[in-house]
Design an enzyme around this catalytic site. Sequence first.
Site, PDB file in Angstrom:
ATOM      1  N   SER A  13      -4.259 -11.502 -16.519  1.00 31.46           N
ATOM      2  CA  SER A  13      -4.874 -10.985 -17.750  1.00 31.46           C
ATOM      3  C   SER A  13      -5.151  -9.493 -17.616  1.00 31.46           C
ATOM      4  O   SER A  13      -5.282  -8.965 -16.505  1.00 31.46           O
ATOM      5  CB  SER A  13      -6.173 -11.722 -18.079  1.00 31.46           C
ATOM      6  OG  SER A  13      -7.188 -11.425 -17.145  1.00 31.46           O
ATOM      7  N   HIS A 228      -5.027   0.923  -7.237  1.00 35.23           N
ATOM      8  CA  HIS A 228      -5.003  -0.454  -6.763  1.00 35.23           C
ATOM      9  C   HIS A 228      -6.310  -1.131  -7.140  1.00 35.23           C
ATOM     10  O   HIS A 228      -7.397  -0.629  -6.843  1.00 35.23           O
ATOM     11  CB  HIS A 228      -4.812  -0.485  -5.248  1.00 35.23           C
ATOM     12  CG  HIS A 228      -4.490  -1.852  -4.728  1.00 35.23           C
ATOM     13  ND1 HIS A 228      -4.640  -2.194  -3.409  1.00 35.23           N
ATOM     14  CD2 HIS A 228      -4.018  -2.962  -5.348  1.00 35.23           C
ATOM     15  CE1 HIS A 228      -4.286  -3.459  -3.230  1.00 35.23           C
ATOM     16  NE2 HIS A 228      -3.909  -3.942  -4.399  1.00 35.23           N
ATOM     17  N   ASP A 229      -6.212  -2.292  -7.787  1.00 34.90           N
ATOM     18  CA  ASP A 229      -7.418  -2.945  -8.300  1.00 34.90           C
ATOM     19  C   ASP A 229      -8.409  -3.294  -7.196  1.00 34.90           C
ATOM     20  O   ASP A 229      -9.627  -3.247  -7.410  1.00 34.90           O
ATOM     21  CB  ASP A 229      -7.073  -4.169  -9.148  1.00 34.90           C
ATOM     22  CG  ASP A 229      -6.145  -5.158  -8.461  1.00 34.90           C
ATOM     23  OD1 ASP A 229      -5.835  -4.993  -7.260  1.00 34.90           O
ATOM     24  OD2 ASP A 229      -5.688  -6.106  -9.140  1.00 34.90           O
ATOM     25  N   GLN A 302      -4.540 -21.457 -10.035  1.00 36.17           N
ATOM     26  CA  GLN A 302      -3.955 -21.074 -11.317  1.00 36.17           C
ATOM     27  C   GLN A 302      -2.677 -21.866 -11.574  1.00 36.17           C
ATOM     28  O   GLN A 302      -2.438 -22.346 -12.688  1.00 36.17           O
ATOM     29  CB  GLN A 302      -3.669 -19.568 -11.341  1.00 36.17           C
ATOM     30  CG  GLN A 302      -4.919 -18.698 -11.369  1.00 36.17           C
ATOM     31  CD  GLN A 302      -4.618 -17.235 -11.085  1.00 36.17           C
ATOM     32  OE1 GLN A 302      -3.484 -16.853 -10.812  1.00 36.17           O
ATOM     33  NE2 GLN A 302      -5.649 -16.397 -11.134  1.00 36.17           N
TER      34      GLN A 302
END
Length: 443
Positions: A13, A228-229, A302
């Site tokens: 998401s 980068h997250d 997931q």
Amino acid sequence: MQYHLAADIGSSSGRLIVGWREGGTLQTQEIHRFANGMVEKNGQLCWNVEKILHGIKTGIAKATEAGKPPASVGVDTWGVDFVLLDAQKNMLGNAVAYRDHRTAGMIEKAHAIIPEAALFARTGVLSQSHNSMFQLMAVQAQQPDLLERAAHFLMLPDYFHFLLCGEMANEYTIATTTGLVNAHTRKWDYEIIERLGFPAHLFREIMPTGTRIGAASPTCDVITPPGHDTACAVVMAQKDAIYISSGTWSLVGITSPAPILSEEGRVARFSNEGGYGGFFCRDNRAAITRYCKNSMGLFMIQCVRSELENAYDFPTLCEMAEAADIESIINSDDMRFFSPANMIGEIKNACEESNQPVPQTAGEIAKVVYQSLAVGYARTAAELETLTNRRFNTIHILGGGARAEYLNQLTALHTGKKVNTKPYEASAMGNITAQINSYEKRT
């Protein structure tokens, strides 16, 4: 009041979150959210970059409509994935996703040129099949015309910044996930690039986090957060704690003032990636390295949820797992779970092969996943303490996985450590914090 917009793009998401400082406290508001995921295109697993860009632009428009027009916007994503552009700045080929199987055999090919231990000693990055280095080798072997025509190499957040403002930059933290940045100089390692046969001109000078690249509009700058997250999330991490950036991937690690390049760490499959600080940060904080291990993470659950036709939401799966009566534990870091045709089938096969009870119900399958993840976290935490000769009393879980209360309870149980959670949107908050710090320093 100055508002700043984080485009925090995950593999499942995208979140557009506006933030501002009020009374010294960071305030945030989710403005827009959209589904993301890999799609098959011409036989490859790819990212729909047009959809992602539309989601980012929608977030900018919604923030303005909500009376919080952003003074800046910055994009963060997962690591390793990139695009190639031609001399006219048009994308070549697809934005191929890291779970595509094109990299089969590329690690062995690279290590025949530069041995694994030598690569690690220079870059501090563990050789994993999805690394940008091996993806580039796949392009070189399978689509050599693309490399011949390519003029620019951009990691995904860099590419979205370019689409927003028309200017190009390679941001430091996301660049380190390529396996092509020298851990000592923090610059592209052109010796590695040239020995592997990649065109050196593709790689632009690495820019510090917090650089203003250009403008998305006359009133909205584009500022590089940590691309980068996980680097964004760790901005919000508790100091002197092991962090788990818990999402599709679970990155378990610590911050270090310098890369940790021991052979023992390489064998244990730890990696060094860029953090927010030092020369590569506009607010001149102390330099840090994120020393971490990449674990399979919530991708497993997931996939399970998807294969159950989304009949249950994640909180319900947690509740069903807690109620289930099964104690089977599998190695959640086994590459068989990286991109399986059927995740539930692989979980069952792994239990059967190890002579453990095979889960049958949705709750039993979920429990095996959550238990296995927690045991993996405990194993990695113990390895971190051994490798660094440090002891940690606390684990700080950041990101969407912090909402999985049952998994957090299991993590506390198996590690024997205190578990702190929140902020749930740590990546977005770290993204915004970096933008604010940069904006305030420049103005």
